[in-house]
Every structure is written in C-alpha cells, then in structure tokens.
Design a protein around this motif. Structure first.
Motif, PDB file in Angstrom:
ATOM      1  N   THR A 195       0.923  -1.008  -0.071  1.00  0.00           N
ATOM      2  CA  THR A 195      -0.003   0.032  -0.254  1.00  0.00           C
ATOM      3  C   THR A 195       0.784   1.180  -0.003  1.00  0.00           C
ATOM      4  OG1 THR A 195      -1.697  -1.221   1.275  1.00  0.00           O
ATOM      5  CG2 THR A 195      -1.964   1.152   1.145  1.00  0.00           C
ATOM      6  N   SER A 199       1.012   4.276  -2.852  1.00  0.00           N
ATOM      7  CA  SER A 199       0.510   5.364  -2.468  1.00  0.00           C
ATOM      8  C   SER A 199       1.421   6.867  -2.124  1.00  0.00           C
ATOM      9  CB  SER A 199      -0.357   5.082  -1.078  1.00  0.00           C
ATOM     10  OG  SER A 199      -1.295   3.945  -1.138  1.00  0.00           O
ATOM     11  N   LEU A 236      -5.416   7.831  -1.228  1.00  0.00           N
ATOM     12  CA  LEU A 236      -4.686   6.857  -1.928  1.00  0.00           C
ATOM     13  C   LEU A 236      -4.606   5.566  -0.829  1.00  0.00           C
ATOM     14  CD1 LEU A 236      -2.171   8.590  -3.848  1.00  0.00           C
ATOM     15  CD2 LEU A 236      -3.975   6.968  -4.922  1.00  0.00           C
ATOM     16  N   ASN A 240      -6.073   1.790  -1.576  1.00  0.00           N
ATOM     17  CA  ASN A 240      -5.335   0.748  -1.998  1.00  0.00           C
ATOM     18  C   ASN A 240      -5.345  -0.283  -0.928  1.00  0.00           C
ATOM     19  OD1 ASN A 240      -4.039   1.547  -4.533  1.00  0.00           O
ATOM     20  ND2 ASN A 240      -2.523   2.863  -3.310  1.00  0.00           N
TER      21      ASN A 240
END
Length: 1705
Positions: A195, A199, A236, A240
């Motif tokens: 992630t 991100s 984000l 994600n």
C-alpha cells in the motif's frame, strides 16, 4: 563553556517560572513556543539533533525548576540522603530468565500465570522508606508533575487533529501537515508495504522501514506536506488498502504543531521514569499527583483518564503509560492499593474497551490485572471494599448478555470467536483473585464473598442446561451445532469452580450458606423439564413412583454446572462435618438431584452405544471432553459424585430401578419386551454393559476426599498407577494424563517415587516410568478415568504380565478403602434384590448361550460386580461378627430365584464350562473361590479344607491336563523334525552316489598337485603379499561379485562388459574437515587450472563428499525409476520440499535416503603379478631414471600437442631436468618399454553412467552448470575420491576404530565404487587434458616442470595430489594410433615413485609448518632420530630457520604424527584401487601406534623408518629440497606473514555446550542483535559448527544471497557449512538442520530434563542438562554427512501442507 551557558539559561528560566504568579501558564507558554520549533518543523528530521535540542531547551530547564539549582548538584545531594526502595522494580522482558535479577525475589519461584508475562519482582529489604525530600523540593516536584502530567495526559488522549488547546494555540498557524498511518491487527506486513509503495511513492526498503516502525511504535508519519497533498496520500492509502482487505488502514492527517506536542508528551513519559528513579520522594509525589481526584467531579483522576483512553491510544503511547504505572504506583504499597481501587472501579469499562480493541492483551491496560489481583492481601481488600468478584462476574455477564436465549440460557450459535476468546481472558482475573484462600474470615469478607458467589451462581444458572441436544431420527443432522464455545467456557471455569469450593470449605458457615444458595438456585432452574406425570414401576416386589423421561427421545444437556457444584459442596460438608449443622437434610429430594447427572451419564452411554450417530461429530466431541482429563473434574466426576450421594440416601432397590429406567433397560430386565431387530439387540447389549459399568463405578470409586478417608496424594497415586498399568510412560505423558490444579500442578512429583521406578533413556527415546510390582494389587480394570482404548490396552497389558509371571489371567477387583459413614449405605446396592435380579438375568442369557442376548464384556462386568460384592462381604465378616453383618450377597446369590430355577452361584458354575467364555475362565474360578471363602467365614470353618475339595483339585487336574497336552505336542513336533532330517540325509547320499565323478575330482582341483605348505610359511608369504604397491605388491584376487537389483530383484554379476549396475549416491559440498571455518574460496571461473580444483589447499576449506547408502540397481532400472519419480513428484503437493527435481534428486527406493546421482560398479581387474619381471625392471627403473623418462615423455607430448603454455625458458627447463636425473638421454617412447597393455573396455551403459556421475560431482562440487566436456570434470572426480577417503579416515580416527574392518558394508561398497569410478574417469576424458593436469600436478613435486603459478609445498593438500597423480599417470602411455595403458609392473613402479615423492614432500610440509617439537624421553639415539636430525639440519640450511636444541627424536616423533593421517588415507586408497589385502595389524585397535605405523609403511612399500627415503633417494631429493624450500611462499610463511596449517590437522567437532541449559538461556538474554538497537524480543540462534550467535527470523538481519533475501542462519550456513547448517534455537530449545535455502527440519535438542525427555519450546520448564551421548550422535550426523539424509527423512514423515520459509531463518 556551552554546558555552563546551558545551565545558566535553564536556571534563569526556572527562576522566572518559580517567581511567576501562575507557574503553570508560564511553563505552558514556554512549551508553546519551543516544542513546535524542535519537533516536526523541518522537512527532514534528524533524531540526534532533536534529542540534543530537547535536552538543552526543554528537559534541562524543567530539571532546574525541579531541583531549584543545577540538576547535577541537586542529584548528588539526593544520593547522599536517600534510602533503598522496598521494591526491586525490575521489569522483565519476554524471554528473559527470572533469576537474572540479583534481588532476593529474583531467586524465588514465580506464580505459573506470571511466567510468560511482563512481571515486576517484589523484594523487601526490611527497611521502611521515608520521604526524604525537603518540603520545598517535594512541593516543587508536585507542582511540576501536576503541570507536566496534565500536559502528557491531554496530549496522549488528544483527539483533535488540527487544533491545540487554547493555552497552547500558536499565534500563527503553519501550513504543515503530516499524513500518519496507524498500526492495526488486520493487515499483514506485506499488505502495508504494498500500500505504501503504491500510495506515497517510496521504494521497498523505505516502505519496509515505515512498516516495521508502525508495528513497533503504533504509528508513523509517512508523508509531510500541505493539507491537500496529505489528503491525497490519505485517500490513496485507504483505497489501496481496501482492495486487499475489506477494512481500510487507519490514516489521520495531523497538523505539525499537534504532532510536535504529542511527540514531546511521549518524550516526557520517558523523562518521568528517569526522574522517578532518582528518589522515593519523587515517586510518591508523582503517584500523589496521578491519583489525586479531579476538581471536576465528573472527570476521573489523571491516571484513570489515561487508563480509560488506553484502547484508543496507539502502541507507543500505551507502552509509555504502562511503564510509568509500573515504575511508580506498582512500586509503592499504599499507592498500589489506591491504584487497584481505581482499576477495579473502571474495570468493566476497561474490559469493554479491550473487547472492541484489535490489539493484543499484552499491550492493553487490562494486562495489569496480574500485578494487582495476584497479591492475596490486596485481592481480599478489593473483595471487602469493592466486591471485585461481583465486578468481574458482572462484566462477563454483561459481555455475554447478547448470547442469552428466551429461557435465559446461553446459546452460542454464530458467535464471534475472536471476541469470545477476549471475554474468556477475564476469567483469568477471577482466578487470580481466588488463587489463595483466606485463613481468617471477617464479617465484611463473608458478606461480600457470598454476594459475589450469588452473582457467580447467576452465571452458572445461564449455563445450566444450555445447548441441549435431541436425538436425530431418520436422517443425519443437517448442520453441526456449535459446541466449542460452551466447552471453552467450561474449561475456563473448571479451576474457578474448584477455587470457590476451596474458599467455601475453609469456613463452615460460608459452606452451609453456599450449599443452601446453590440448592435454591438449582431448584429454580427449569432446564429439560418432565412432560408427563409420575407413574408406578414394579420390579421384584419393589415399587418406584417416578416421572417418565427418555434420554433417547427428549432434549438433554451436558452442561450442569450448578448440579455439579452442589455435589462438590455436599462432599465438602461431609468432609468438614458441617453436614451435621444442615437444617432438615431429609427435605432434599435426592431422586430429583440425581436426575440430571444421571441423564448426562446415560447420554454418554447411548453415544458409546452408537445410538446418536445421526447427531454428527459435535456430540461425540462433547462426550469426549465431558470425560477427558481437561474437564472431567468438574463434569463427569461430579456427576458420579451426585449419583453416589443419591445412592447413599435412597433405597438401593429404588435407586437401581431409576438407573434401569433412565438407561431404558427397565422393560428389558423385567422380561416384558423382546426384539428380533439386530441393531436394537446390539444397543441393548451395549447399554447393559454401560449400566453395569456405572454400577461398578458408583460402588467402587471411593478415591475422593470426603467419600472415603483418602488424601489428595492417594488420589494422585491411584491415577498414576492406572496410567502406568496401560504401559510404561514418560514423565510428560504422565503429566498430560493427570488433571492440573489452579497453579498448573498435578502433584506428580510428590508421589511418583512411591509408585514407580524410572528407566533412563538411551541415545534416542526418553526415560520411562514403570509401575512398582507391589502396587499392581491396586489395579482396577474398570477404572473410571480410562477411555475405552485405555481400558482395553490396560487389560491386555496386565493379562500379558500375569501370564509371563505364571499366574492366572483373572483381573480381580482391588480391595477399596472403606466409605465414610455418610456414604456407607452405597454398598447396599451390591446386596439388594434388584442387583441379584440383574446379575441372574445377565448370567442366565450367557448360560443359555443365546449369542445375540449377551456379550463377553457384559459377563466380565457382571463378574467384576460379583467380585466387588464378595470382597465387601469378606471385609465386613472379617471386621465384625456374623450376626452383626447385614450384607448378605453370598446368601442371596446362592438362593434360587422365584421365576428361574437357578441361583447366581449355579449359573456361574455353568458358564465356567462355556467355550465362548474361555477368556473369563480364570475370573469365574476366582469368583467361585471367593464364594467358598465367604461361606467358610460365615460358617467359621477353615476355608482351606473346604476349598481344597471343591476348587483346588479340579484346578490342579485341569493344570495337569494342560501340561500333559503340551508335552504330547512337543514330542510329536520332535518326531516330525527327526523324520524330515532323515529324509534330507538320504537325499544327500543319493546325490553324492549319482555324481561320484564330480566329488572324486574335488581334492585334486583344490591343491593342483602342489605339496601343502606349512602354516608358518603360508603366513610368511601372506605377510609379504600384504603390500599394495611396488615390485612386491600382492596380487588382486579374482572376486566374482553377484548382486541383486533392489528394483527388479534380478541377480547379475558385476562385469566390465555387462550392462551397468549402479549404487545410489549423494554428492554434497562439505566443510567438515575445514581448518578455516567461514572462509569458502571462490572458484576461478577461467578454468586456468592453477587454482582449486586442480590443487586442494591444505585448509580443506570446502570439499566434495560422495556418500552412498549401498543399495544396488541396474542402470536401466534406475533410469526408469528416476523418470517415474520425476513424473509423479510433479503432481505431489509438498514433494518439492523434500527433493529438488531440477538437480536430479530422488529418494533411494529402499531406504529413502536422499540421493542425487548413481556411481557405476566397476569390478577390480584380477591381476597375477610377475615378480621376476618386476625385479629385472626394478634394477633399471630407479627414481632418477623414472623422473627422466617422465620428463622426456611430457616434453614429447607437449611438442606433439604444440602446447607452449609452460615456461618460455624451455632450454633451461630441459637442462635442469637432465642435471637432476643424471646421464643418459631417455627417448620420448622409453616409457613404453617398461610394459604396456590394452586399456580396459567398458560396456556402453557403464560408460554412460560414468558420465552421469562425473557430471553431478562437477556440477555440485563447483556449483556450476552441468558440462561434461569441462576440463575440470576429471579433477572433481579425483577430488571427491580424495575428500571422501579423508572424511572416512577422520570418522574412524574420531571414533577410535580400526582403519580396516570397521566400516559398514554400505560405506565400504560406496568407497570402492567411488575409487574405481575416479580411476576409470580418464577413459572418458580427453587424454590431452588429463596429461596437462598430470604435468601441472607434477610441477609441485618437480619444480623444474612447474608453471608460474604452481603453489609451493605449503599450499597444497598432498593426499589430493597423490590421488590425482596416481589416477592420471596412465594417460602418459596414450599413443596417437593405439590406446595403451601401463602394465601391472609399470603401474606398480609409477605408484611407488609417486608415493615416495609425495610422502617426502608431505614430510617437508609437516616439518616446515611445525614449531612445537616436544622433548622425547631419553635413551640412545636411534637410526630414525639420526636421519630425522640430518633432514632437519638440511632443511634449516635451505630455509635459514634454525631452532636450537631440537633433538632428532622429537623431530621424528613430530613428523611421524603429522604424516600418519596421510598414510592412513593412502592405505585406504590403494586398498580400494588394487584390492590387495592389508596386514592384520590394521584390522584392530589393540596394536600400538608404533605397530600400526610399521604396518602402514609395509603395506605402502615405505621403509618403517620413513626418513630413510631421503637417504635412499639422496641424489634426487637434495636438489628438490633446495628448490622446495626456496619458494617465496615458504619464506613468507616462515616469517609469519601467512597462516599455515599445522599437522596433523585439527579434527573438527561441534562446539562445546554448557552442561546446564540455563547458562545458554542467560547468554541468549544478553544477546544483542548487531544490526538492531531496539530491545524487542529476538530469536537468538547458536551455530553448532563455530559457536556464532545469530539473530534468526528477524527482518533486521536479512541479507542478500544470490540476489535473494535470506535470514541470518541461511546466510551464515552458506559460508560456515557450504550451505549445510546445524543451529540451536535457544528459546525454542530445538536444533534446526539446514541443507539449502529451501530445505530444513527440526531435530530434538541434546538437552534432557531429569526424566530423560527433551523439552521443545521449553513448554514444561524443567531444568535441562546436556546429554553427551545425544550430542555425540549429532556430531556423528554431521561428520558422516547425514544431515541432508536426516532432513529428507523428516520431511517425508511430516506431511506438510505449507512450506516453512527456511531461507528466512
């Protein structure tokens, strides 16, 4: 200067704050200004700079304010006036040993519950602490702490992300924000790393760092920037992470100023700990501030505020708060009490928060309960003042409220297992509170305890009758009901129930009140009620008025905690005598009390009779746990107890009728029902068995304190005896089979020595306890804690034992202890009318032999019951007069029944003769004997007289019959054997008669007409022929070897021209013999031939070992098998973990050893040696001449092959050789004139297998791609031959075994095959390549032929060189047109001269590398000593190194010791190469070392005084010595610039381990990971090859190996063991074997406890000691190269579904 300025500033500031009207406002104003400037202002934070600024600008002024002067001076004053603390205060980390603390309490044992938790040790020093602070200092401390602790509390619980409190609001707000990611327990490491990479645009390493810190600290700023950029990052991250798991990660955006103050608040937490540690006064001031009530009544005190926000805080903040509480409030007795009251006040809320929290309990404030509730005095105060029992139980009830059904009973279908397991943790607190019962009861304690007990009964009431089941008819249950939750609740409560009973038993008043309360609640329960009115039931003139209920048709529940608690309390009243004070005991309806436990027992019986099959596995599991050791104390045992209570109070006939009714056997025994349905008959039989078994248990199980006069120790002894009657057991198995008390103790240690003897373990297995013979009389085959399988095992084992001892097989009931008066009526069950009726019915069915209506098990139980009754009657008759005894079983049993004509006694006599009851015959005999004994006791006559007439004689006659029968059978068998032998003898004679011619010729062919030699001359000849090389070598005997293929079972002779037969083999790299562990040389990729593998360095850093399990196959069979393995293995789930198909691995078809190649079997060439010819050739072929001829041949071959790669100064080379060898110009083909012959021809299949084997050795040894044309292929074949021989010699020497005759057949067969394979290797390679290798190798011995990078004599291993030269010299005989090889005589001389040269070079090597010449005890100087001194002087002159006063004898001794391993290896090598039998002296270890040395020298055609070689070949060797010693490498080594290997080489062993395992644990607790600064728990792992401590399974120590991330152990094994590793994981107490990055297995550690058992994962915690035998076995496993094999075997046994990532270890 800077220091004094800093101090000045701090003092001035502190004065300002002190003088200010409102110090708090001034302080906060200063923090408002400074904190944001230091923390979170810069884009790139520098931790070191931050810390320095914090110290100088913030903490220093605060300390100045506190002390009112320079902190250093203030601290000095404090130290002078302080006293020591009451408490040690050491907080142990997980995995740290308790006794590493030096305080008194560190040496004491801890409560078992506290062993695995972070704990605080209490150590009283006998001094009373006083507050030693001056009043002003104390006042300042209070003032400062009040401000700062409020500041810390505000910011740790602060939930505004953008705003600050008004008093800390800055004048202008920066546009700087942080995107902060928080830890949770839903997402894995990989999820978070993935992630973050997606991100916030960070690389993998940065993402890993972020993730590790988030996991450790609980949160981490992953981005700094403006609000929009942080918002974008937040969105984000959430999106994600939602893709991966349904729950997004928790992300917050924090303003930089908020972040700064929160960071400083954490830093202040650590500062508080430091300040508190300075003085008791500071600590008291801090506790005062933390616990003082808030001015606003609605808000709790500061510490409570922090506790109540615990679940909302992140991990780092929680840790700081917990540590603060530890080092302050828990260190002061009074404040600990106040804190405990606060904790109890908020207990319910804290637990609710914990239930909804996703973090583990170890970082929850609720884990502090162990520190409070385990202090007995504190626990009692909390009961009296805050009724903590009620608080805890109410909390549980509130949390479980959602699981209550409309009947107010628990129903756990569809429960949340995670939440439920968190709720169960609360029961630990209740256990802590009740762990020690009070010795003195106050009125308050009584009142509050009873109130708590009532609330607890409310919880039990919700469990009484919960999760009822109803028998399924017709079809199987569709969905298995949920049952685990109910049982896990029961398991949590078992100790609590026992402790409540224990508390009640300590006070009679409490006990009576608790019993009444419990009975009242039970009467209120409405579970599984009756649905029909009471009816009368008639049997044997008895009437029972009871309500009908059928377990098989109506609902029934296994959970009856209140009934069982009532039974426990009743027995306690009997034990303490409180029962006498019970009001109107007659008012209790015992039929009703027994009803529910009886239903439970019947349910278990019906499940056993398979009547509930359609209800699925859930019910079977419930019944299993109901009787299992984990639950039976408070379930099954208490049900039996309640039935015993009812039996003691009810009419025995009525009680038995009730049992028959509930077992649904009433009509069956009344004779009013019959059936032809087989299933129904089987069920009735099984139920009858179970019913009789229950009666045996009710009457016979008296080992409960209160039921009879027994102690807890007696109970444990009986349990142990019955466990050991099943089979001898290990201590751990016994512990598992015994119930634990609340302190996790079984009481085994106190009784084991009384009932069992201990047998120590061998090299494997574990120590076993065996029951003492005198204790076997206590064995009860129907012991109520036996499972069905245990019952049959115990019965079988005891019958077997009795047979071995020559006794009958009757397993008699043991004599039980007498019942207490309150329970004495139970025995009336055994002599009432109904029991006689039941027994008569059962025996009658057997006597009539109607097979469907009875079973042997039923009869066995009936006999046991009769036995119990007779023993009871006998005991009573012996203790009292006949008139007083009312127990009249024997009389009733002899009485003829009303409806049948036969009595029980007559029926017994009848069934004795039944063939189908043969197994019970002995038992029937014993019962009849008992009848006679009882009869005699009643008649007061001598029992022996009457018995001898009725029982003994028939028994004797039966025994005589059996003996006679056995004798007759033995005679018949003997006659039959004699007859067969006579037939065979006749057939033999017949054959000899018909083949007379053949047998007449036999003697002639044996002697061939030669006179028979005397034994003496034969022995002499034999002795002379025991020479492997040279002109006197013995001949190779013609051996015909016929072997059987393990795959097709066909026999075949091993012949060079026949299809190949192969041996399974495993080739592996090895560092077993290394002299430089951890340094593995890199292979030269250019193949220039000057480095390894052409020359093996003397350190033997890494060798190639080829081992075989000795199993033989046809090459074609092996190829088919290998293809089949490849095809089938690809489809198997975990096979790739065991075998690596890509590298040609497979498991031996027979023994499952791991293999990766095959070695072709090549027979020895039978050879008769022409000694006359050898003698003649020997006169010409002296060593100088031989060197000359070789040189000429090599030179000629070079010119033929146009190879000009050697020294450019060809002329000087030539001249040197000639000068060395004397006059006479040898010709290029002179070498051929000494005898040549055709080379051996091999079949195509053998040739193919030679290539297969050589390619594997080359590929594995050099870790390179397979290439059969590589010039290094033959080198690796010779190297593996040499290294394998060295490894075998090393093992034989290590184990003190003889050189010959002590190898196992498989090792010997493998060794011979490898030597013959290596010898044949030259036939498959380019002769030019082999000639070149020979030339290069010879260059070491003859410097004139050396190239520029030929190593010196100190830089090669001479045994490898010997093997290479011997096996490559035949290539010189190759001619262009014809294939030739040297004749036997030529080979003999080649071998002789090569060995002599190599031996001399090795002797020089030993001499040059030696510095320690030990003085040898006097006596006159021998020839050997003179020769040694001469050599030493010559060498000293050449090297310029002269050690004075070195005697010849000490040189001789040193050199002989140094070259012995080389000679032993050479003997093994030539034995396998030539097949010449070695002298007898080498077959035993009894011969002296001198004798062995002489035998070795004679076998290798060396003079027994090896120094003679230098004199025999003086002219040849002297120039060589000069050249050898003149090397620059030798000069460097002698000056100490390079490391040299000493001879004999050091023999490697596994490292020395401490005898006591705790020494290792202490070593591990002090281990600090070299790459990590935190104090998180590590997995210290010890390499047993070199002793290095590693940090395994930790991300901090990952490293790259071949471009792949690997753990510390894998990386270490690559350098220390060439990929093979043996590690001891200290905290797990297990060995890890590793063979590659992907393969490994665990192995028991060589540490055993006093019971001869290992303790993996230190689960039992007993003291462990090193077992030398097991450690020796591990050493052998390594030295014999069996680690790979062991791993493959263990992986084959353990069928793993998912691979363990060994490379991360």
């Amino acid at each position: 200067m800077a220091e004094s300025e800093k101090s000045q500033d701090g003092l001035e500031l502190s004065k300002e704050w002190l003088d200010a009207a409102d110090s708090r406002a001034e302080l906060l104003h200063y923090l408002k200004e400074q904190v944001p400037q230091i923390f979170c202002l810069k884009k790139e934070s520098n931790p070191q700079e931050e810390e320095e600024l914090t110290q100088s600008r913030l903490l220093h002024p605060l300390e100045c304010f506190l002390f009112g002067e320079d902190p250093q001076e203030g601290l000095e004053k404090l130290k002078h006036g302080s006293t020591s603390s009451q408490l040690c205060g050491r907080v142990f980390k997980e995995g740290e040993t308790v006794y590493s603390c030096s305080c008194d309490a560190g040496l004491q044992a801890l409560a078992p519950e506290m062993r695995k938790k972070s704990i605080l040790l209490t150590s009283t020093n006998g001094e009373n602490d006083e507050c030693v602070l001056e009043p002003e200092l104390y006042e300042r401390a209070e003032k400062l702490f009040r401000v700062l602790l409020r500041y810390v509390t505000d910011f740790l619980v602060w939930e505004e992300t953008f705003e600050l409190p008004a008093e800390l609001q800055p004048r202008q707000k920066d546009n700087a924000y942080y995107c902060v990611l928080y830890n949770d327990e839903h997402h894995s490491y990989d999820h978070v790393i993935y992630t973050l990479q997606r991100s916030v645009n960070c690389d993998q390493a940065e993402a890993q760092t972020h993730t590790a810190l988030i996991d450790k600290e609980g949160r981490r700023a992953v981005k700094r920037g403006t609000f929009p950029s942080c918002q974008q990052a937040k969105d984000l991250i959430r999106s994600n992470s939602e893709h991966i798991s349904l729950q997004p990660l928790r992300v917050e955006i924090l303003h930089a100023a908020v972040m700064a103050h929160q960071t400083f608040a954490l830093r202040l937490g650590a500062w508080f700990q430091k300040i508190i540690s300075y003085s008791v006064g500071f600590r008291q001031a801090f506790c005062q501030v933390a616990l003082e009530p808030n001015t606003d009544r609605d808000h709790p005190c500061l510490i409570s505020t922090l506790m109540l926000h615990d679940a909302r805080m992140y991990k780092g903040a929680r840790k700081i708060v917990h540590e603060l509480i530890f080092c302050s409030m828990l260190m002061e007795t009074e404040f600990k009490r106040l804190f405990a009251i606060e904790f109890t006040k908020h207990y319910k809320q804290l637990q609710k928060d914990f239930i909804n929290d996703d973090h583990e309990r170890s970082i929850s404030i609720t884990a502090l309960s162990v520190q409070i509730f385990t202090v007995p005095t504190l626990a009692r105060q909390l009961i009296e003042e805050g009724n903590v029992i009620k608080v805890v139980v109410d909390t549980v009830m509130e949390l479980l409220h959602e699981h209550l059904d409309e009947n107010n009973r628990f129903y756990f279908q569809g429960y949340n297992s995670d939440k439920f397991s968190r709720i169960q943790v609360i029961f630990h607190d209740l256990r802590y509170i009740l762990i020690s019962k009070p010795s003195i009861w106050t009125e308050d304690l009584r009142r509050q305890f009873l109130e708590g007990f009532k609330v607890f009964l409310g919880l039990l009431k919700c469990m009484q009758g919960m999760e009822e089941v109803k028998r399924q008819f017709g079809q199987h249950i569709a969905v298995e009901p949920e049952w685990e939750a109910g049982f896990s609740l029961q398991i949590q409560l078992r100790h609590i129930l026992a402790m409540f009973q224990d508390w009640c038993s300590s006070d009679d008043e409490i006990l009576l009140l608790a019993f009444k309360e419990c009975h009242e609640i039970l009467m209120q329960c409405n579970n599984q009620p009756f649905h029909r009115e009471a009816t009368d039931y008639y049997m044997c003139k008895n009437i029972l008025h009871v309500r009908p209920y059928k377990v098989s048709q109506e609902p029934v529940s296994i959970h009856l905690p209140i009934s069982r608690l009532l039974a426990g309390l009743y027995v306690l009243m009997c034990r303490t005598g409180a029962i006498e004070h019970l009001d109107n005991p007659e008012s209790y309806d015992y039929t009703q009390l027994a009803e529910y436990p009886l239903r439970c027992v019947v349910l278990a019986a019906q499940v056993s009779a398979e009547m509930w099959r359609r209800n699925g596995l859930s019910l079977v599991s419930q019944v299993y746990y109901y009787q299992d050791v984990k639950c039976r104390d408070e379930m099954y045992d208490k049900d039996i107890l309640m039935l015993q209570i009812a039996a003691s109070k009810m009419d025995p006939n009525h009680f038995l009728m009730l049992i028959l009714l509930r077992f649904e056997l009433f009509d069956y025994f009344n004779g009013s029902c019959s059936s032809k349905d087989q299933d129904e008959l089987i069920q009735w039989n099984r139920l009858t068995e179970e019913m009789l078994y229950l009666l045996i248990v009710i009457v016979g199980e008296r080992y409960v304190p209160g039921i009879s006069q027994v102690t807890r120790e007696d109970v444990t002894m009986r349990e142990v005896i019955h466990l050991l009657c099943i089979e001898p057991m290990a201590h751990s198995s016994l512990v598992k089979g015994l119930p634990e008390n609340e302190s996790h103790e079984t009481g085994l240690e106190t009784v084991i020595a009384k009932v069992a003897t201990f047998k120590k373990p061998g090299v494997s297995g574990h120590g076993l306890y065996e029951v003492k013979k005198e204790r076997l009389v206590e064995f009860n085959p129907f012991f109520y804690h036996y499972s069905r399988s245990q019952h049959s095992k115990a019965e079988e084992s005891q019958k077997k034992r009795r047979t071995q001892e020559g006794n009958d097989k009757a397993l008699r009931p043991p004599v039980p202890p007498a019942f207490c008066p309150g329970f004495s009526n139970i025995v009336r069950l055994l002599c009432c009318d109904i029991i006689i009726h039941i027994l008569r019915r059962v025996l009658l069915r057997a006597a009539e032999d109607r097979t469907t209506l009875w079973t042997e098990a039923m009869i066995q139980r009936a006999l046991h019951l009769i036995g119990q009754a007779l023993l009871e009657e006998k005991t009573q008759l012996e203790d009292s007069s006949v008139e007083e005894v009312t127990f009249d079983f024997s009389l009733k049993a002899r009485r003829i029944g009303s409806e049948q004509s036969k009595s029980v006694f007559l029926l017994l006599s009848k069934i004795k003769a039944l063939p189908s009851l043969e197994a019970q015959k002995d038992m029937v005999k014993w019962v009849l004997q008992m009848f006679e004994i009882v009869k005699c006791l009643r008649e007061k006559s001598s029992p022996t007289a009457s018995m001898s007439v009725e029982t003994t004689k028939p028994e004797e006659s039966a025994q005589d019959k059996e003996k006679a029968e056995r004798k007759r059978k033995a005679e018949a068998a003997k006659l039959h054997r004699q007859k067969i032998m006579a037939q065979m003898s006749a057939m033999q004679k017949n054959f000899i008669e018909s083949n007379k011619m053949l047998y007449e010729n036999m003697p002639d062919s044996g002697t061939q007409g030669e006179p028979v030699a005397t034994t003496e001359s034969c022995a002499m000849e034999q002795r002379e022929l025991c020479v492997a090389i040279g002109p006197h070598r013995g001949s190779t005997p013609p051996e015909r070897e016929v072997l059987t293929c393990i795959l097709c079972q066909e026999e075949q002779e091993v012949v060079a021209q026949a299809p190949a037969m192969v041996l399974t083999a495993c080739v592996q790299r090895s560092t077993v013999l290394t002299q430089c562990r951890g340094k593995i040389p890199t292979n030269r990729a250019d193949g220039s031939g000057t480095s390894y593998p052409l020359f093996m360095p003397p350190e033997l850093a890494v060798g190639t070992h080829t081992g075989s399990c000795g199993h033989v196959m046809h090459a074609t069979c092996w190829q088919k098998y290998f293809e089949a393995v490849q095809n089938t293995t690809r489809n198997r789930l975990h096979a790739e973990l065991i075998i690596d198909l890509e590298n040609g691995e497979y498991l031996c078809p027979l023994c499952k050893s791991l293999c990766n190649t095959v070695v072709p079997l090549i027979p020895l060439e039978p050879l008769t040696f022409n000694y006359e010819n050898a003698e003649i050739i020997g006169q010409h072929l002296t060593m100088p001449r031989w060197i000359q001829i070789l040189s000429a041949r090599i030179k000629g071959l070079k010119s033929v092959t146009q190879d000009n790669d050697s020294n450019t100064e060809g002329n000087s080379d030539d001249g040197d050789t000639m000068a060395l060898c004397g006059e006479g110009q040898p010709d290029f083909r002179s070498i051929l004139s000494y005898g040549v012959q055709e080379p051996r021809k091999f079949s195509d299949s053998i040739a193919e297998m030679l290539v297969v084997c050589a390619t594997t050795v080359h590929r594995v040894g050099l870790q390179t791609a397979p290439n059969e044309l590589c010039p290094r292929v033959p080198l690796m074949a010779w190297n593996t031959c040499a290294f394998t021989i060295q490894a075998i010699e090393n093992i034989l020497q290590e184990e003190d075994k003889s050189l010959f005759g002590s190898l196992q057949n498989r090792q010997l067969a493998g060794l011979k095959a490898i030597v013959q394979f290596s010898a044949s290797q030259r036939l498959k390679s380019s002769q030019a390549v082999i000639q070149r290798h020979f030339t290069d190798m010879l260059g070491v011995l003859l410097p004139v032929m050396s190239r520029k990078n030929t190593p010196s004599v100190l830089e090669v291993d001479f045994f490898h060189l010997l093997v290479g030269l011997v096996l490559s010299v035949p290539s010189l005989y190759q001619e262009e047109a014809v294939d030739l090889q040297p004749s036997a005589v030529s080979s003999a001389y080649n071998h002789l001269h090569i060995l002599h040269l190599v031996t001399m070079a090795h002797m020089l090597q030993v001499l040059l590398s030696s510095t320690d010449f030990n003085a040898v005890a006097g006596g006159e100087e021998t020839e050997e000593a003179r020769a040694a001194a001469e050599l030493y002087n010559t060498v000293s002159q050449h090297t310029g190194r002269l050690v004075p006063d070195v005697s010849g004898s000490s040189v001789a001794e040193r050199v002989k010791r140094g070259i012995e391993p080389f000679l032993r290896c050479a003997a093994l090598f030539f034995n396998c190469l030539t097949g010449v039998h070695p002298p007898e002296e080498l077959f035993g270890t009894s011969v002296t070392s001198q004798g062995q040395m002489e035998a070795l020298c004679s076998y290798l055609a060396l003079p027994s005084n090896v120094f003679q070689l230098f004199q025999e070949h003086r002219d040849t060797v002297n120039p060589l010595l000069q050249r050898w010693c003149g090397s620059s490498a030798i000069t460097k080594a002698l000056k100490g610039k390079t490391q040299t290997v000493r001879y004999p080489r050091r023999r490697n062993r596994l490292i020395d381990l401490p005898e006591d395992y705790s020494a290792l644990l202490n070593q591990a607790s002090h281990f600090q990971c070299p790459k990590s600064t935190d104090d998180e728990r590590k997995h210290p792992t010890l390499c047993l090859f070199c002793g290095t401590m590693l940090c395994s399974q930790s991300s901090c120590c990952l490293s790259q190996l071949d471009g792949e991330d690997v753990g510390a152990c894998t990386a270490h094994a690559a350098t220390c063991g060439a990929g093979v590793g043996m590690f001891l994981r200290i905290r797990e107490c297990e060995i890890v074997l590793m063979a590659s990055k992907t393969r490994g297995s665990t192995y028991p550690a060589p540490y055993l406890d006093d019971y001869g058992e290992t303790d993996p994962h230190l689960g039992r915690g007993n003291p462990l000691h090193l077992c030398p035998e097991r450690y020796r076995k591990l050493n052998q496993l390594w030295q014999q190269h069996c680690i790979l094999e062991e791993i493959a075997r263990s992986l084959e046994v353990v069928n793993v579904m998912f691979a363990f990532e060994w490379q991360m270890l």
